[in-house]
Design a protein around this motif. Structure first.
Motif, short mmCIF file in Angstrom:
data_model
loop_
_atom_site.label_atom_id
_atom_site.label_comp_id
_atom_site.label_asym_id
_atom_site.label_seq_id
_atom_site.Cartn_x
_atom_site.Cartn_y
_atom_site.Cartn_z
N GLY A 179 13.88 10.36 -1.83
CA GLY A 179 12.99 9.88 -2.89
C GLY A 179 12.27 8.64 -2.39
O GLY A 179 12.89 7.80 -1.73
N VAL A 208 5.66 17.38 -5.63
CA VAL A 208 6.77 16.46 -5.85
C VAL A 208 6.51 15.73 -7.16
O VAL A 208 5.41 15.22 -7.39
CB VAL A 208 6.89 15.46 -4.68
N ARG A 209 7.52 15.72 -8.02
CA ARG A 209 7.33 15.04 -9.30
C ARG A 209 7.47 13.53 -9.15
O ARG A 209 8.25 13.04 -8.34
CB ARG A 209 8.36 15.56 -10.32
N ILE A 210 6.68 12.82 -9.95
CA ILE A 210 6.75 11.36 -9.96
C ILE A 210 7.49 10.94 -11.22
O ILE A 210 7.25 11.49 -12.30
CB ILE A 210 5.31 10.79 -9.92
N SER A 249 9.01 8.32 -6.86
CA SER A 249 9.11 9.78 -6.88
C SER A 249 10.50 10.20 -7.35
O SER A 249 11.45 9.43 -7.28
CB SER A 249 8.87 10.36 -5.49
N HIS A 250 10.62 11.43 -7.81
CA HIS A 250 11.94 12.01 -8.04
C HIS A 250 12.58 12.25 -6.68
O HIS A 250 11.88 12.44 -5.68
CB HIS A 250 11.81 13.34 -8.80
N TYR A 282 3.89 13.75 1.68
CA TYR A 282 3.77 13.18 0.33
C TYR A 282 3.11 11.81 0.40
O TYR A 282 2.18 11.48 -0.35
CB TYR A 282 5.16 13.08 -0.31
N LEU A 288 -0.36 10.58 -1.20
CA LEU A 288 -0.40 9.49 -2.18
C LEU A 288 -1.41 8.43 -1.72
O LEU A 288 -2.21 7.91 -2.51
CB LEU A 288 1.00 8.88 -2.34
#
Ligand code: ADP
Ligand code: MG
Ligand code: ZN
Length: 482
Positions: A9, A125-127, A162-163, A175, A179
């Motif tokens: 993460g 990817v989840r935030i 991030s998760h 990622y 970003l």
């Protein structure tokens, strides 16, 4: 089969490109073209950011605007109400004894970021959240004593959390690049990693494949280049794997990364949230966002890098990889669009941009000082496609144009980079090579096609890289055939 899988993460701090600091009117960043290092020490300060007692913070509206813009670009929920908190700790570069940040009530909630891996595979990817906070100052160690520079204290940051759902160093790197592309694209952050305006803490843990619970995590702090983040994570995965395989257990701690040794090293035991005694900041009211304001910011969002990448793939037939790199920065997109206007074919151009141009930009770390223009790229593509220069020469020309800004035609002549397509010259070289390697030549004649590459390479060498490789191969085949 590996017994463990990595869980990664990322927490990314982006310095917001506001004119002034988050709670006072001091300049937040040096004027364009001036490095942070060149601003006189402690001159961008006032009693507020120097932490004098009795001073009061006043929130910078632009910083909130940027945080919301970033949140919308990352598909986050925007919280109509959020709250600042004090995070208490002692460090010489933190004169107040606490950092004003957001804790249990951040400005942005759940979001997500989609991107491509170098293989072309897509990932989302989840935030978890994005919160606003102030930066601390900087301790500078000089010989036997330390000095504190507060120019950075109170500079606005967003932290994008991030998760823990990345699995490889490569995925984390992709990622992070995606970003970076978003926050620089929407112009909330200048993204300069050398100056620490975009920095990443990587949380890494391991767990047995198939397990649902997370293992103990290590946080690798403040790594300041994409490549180093990937290397630090890869190293950390190796280190933890070795510990677990030998029956040991990973210690929860904060580690640094040393690029010279390509290794992480222990810095301190990891603090828990309760160590910081977070409490709501009494000097700032709750932050409330009017829906109309949020809607206004949403309506002003540009087409985002990933949307443009998809469009380039769809409309221009670019590969996912090339399209991803071309859309990774505004500069590359500008070169791309303007060079096409000047007649360059989009695929060949994307190739150059994704290859030599972005390699150079990464190496230099800045576009400032580059004299490269879209016309240079358009010219290089045209010469390349007409086989008047080789791929190697194309790279050299881009480097030369970056430095000098001279016309491509002049550079080709000046540096003698024209590709030799004159059959007689090529034949003479080939004959020399055959004379030097008669055994291999007879093998080719008895059907060993693989050696064509060897002979082509030898002729290229003799020509100093200037021979036209396609023509050499043609010549070889003709000679063998006859
Ligand atoms: P902090 O590091 O400030 O204590 P959090 O506990 O919220 O804050 O975690 C921050 C980051 O650590 C997040 O990006 C999250 O995805 C990641 N993370 C949390 N647990 C793990 C874990 N077991 N392994 C890897 N990353 C993790
Ligand atoms: Mg953390
Ligand atoms: Zn100030």
């Amino acid at each position: 089969m590996s017994l463990f899988e990595a869980v990664i993460g990322l927490e990314v701090h982006c310095q917001l490109a506001t004119r002034t600091k988050i709670f006072c009117a001091c300049p937040a960043s040096p004027p364009r073209g001036v490095s942070v290092a060149d601003v006189p020490v402690n001159r961008a300060t006032c009693p507020v950011c120097a932490g004098h007692p009795g001073t009061l913070p006043v929130l910078n509206r632009q910083a909130v605007d940027y945080a919301v813009r970033a949140g919308l670009a990352l598909g986050c929920e925007i919280n109509p109400r959020s709250q600042f908190s004090r995070k208490n700790y002692f460090y010489p570069d933190l004169p107040k004894g606490y950092q004003i940040t957001q804790f249990d009530s951040p400005v942005c909630g759940e979001g997500a970021l989609s991107f491509s891996l170098p293989s072309g595979e897509r990932r989302t990817v989840r935030i978890q959240r994005i919160h606003l906070e102030e930066d601390a100052g900087k301790s500078v160690h000089v010989g036997t004593h330390s000095e504190v520079n507060l120019n950075r204290a109170g500079v606005p940051l967003i932290e994008v959390v991030s998760h823990p759902e990345m699995r490889t160093a490569e995925e984390a790197g992709a990622y992070l690049r995606a970003l970076h592309a978003v926050v620089t694209w929407i112009e909330v952050c200048d993204g300069n990693m050398q100056e620490g305006n975009f920095r990443c803490d990587a949380n890494v843990s391991l767990r047995p494949v198939g397990a649902t619970e997370f293992g103990t995590r290590v946080e690798v702090k403040n790594v300041n280049s994409f490549r180093f983040v990937e290397k630090a994570i890869a190293h950390e995965i190796e280190r933890q794997t070795a510990i677990l395989k030998s029956g040991g257990s990973v210690k929860q701690e904060t580690r640094g990364y040393d690029p010279d040794r390509d290794a992480t090293f222990s810095q301190r035991g990891k603090e828990e949230a309760h160590d910081y005694r977070y409490f709501p900041e009494p000097d700032l009211p709750e932050l409330t966002l009017a829906q109309a304001w949020v809607d206004q910011i949403r309506s002003e969002l540009p087409e985002l890098p990933d949307q443009r990448r998809a469009r380039y793939e769809r409309e221009l037939g670019l590969s996912s990889y090339d399209a991803g790199i071309v859309t990774s920065s505004r500069e590359l997109v500008r070169y791309f669009e303007e060079s096409i206007q000047l007649g360059a074919s989009s695929k060949a151009l994307a190739n150059l941009l994704a290859g030599e141009v972005s390699r150079l930009a990464n190496e230099k770390g800045t576009w400032l000082g580059s004299r490269l223009l879209p016309i240079h790229l358009a010219d290089v593509v045209r010469e390349l496609q007409a086989a008047r220069i080789s791929a190697t020469a194309a790279k050299q020309l881009i480097g030369l144009a970056w430095e000098s800004g001279e016309r491509i035609a002049d550079l080709i002549e000046l540096e003698g980079l024209a590709q030799v397509s004159d059959t007689r010259a090529l034949e003479a070289w080939l004959d020399e090579v055959i004379a030097q390697s008669p055994a291999q030549w007879s093998e080719i004649q008895s059907g060993k096609d693989k050696l064509i590459g060897f002979f082509t390479g030898q002729v290229m060498k003799k020509s100093g890289g200037k021979a036209n490789p396609a023509l050499i191969q043609e010549l070889i085949r003709k000679k063998v055939g006859s």
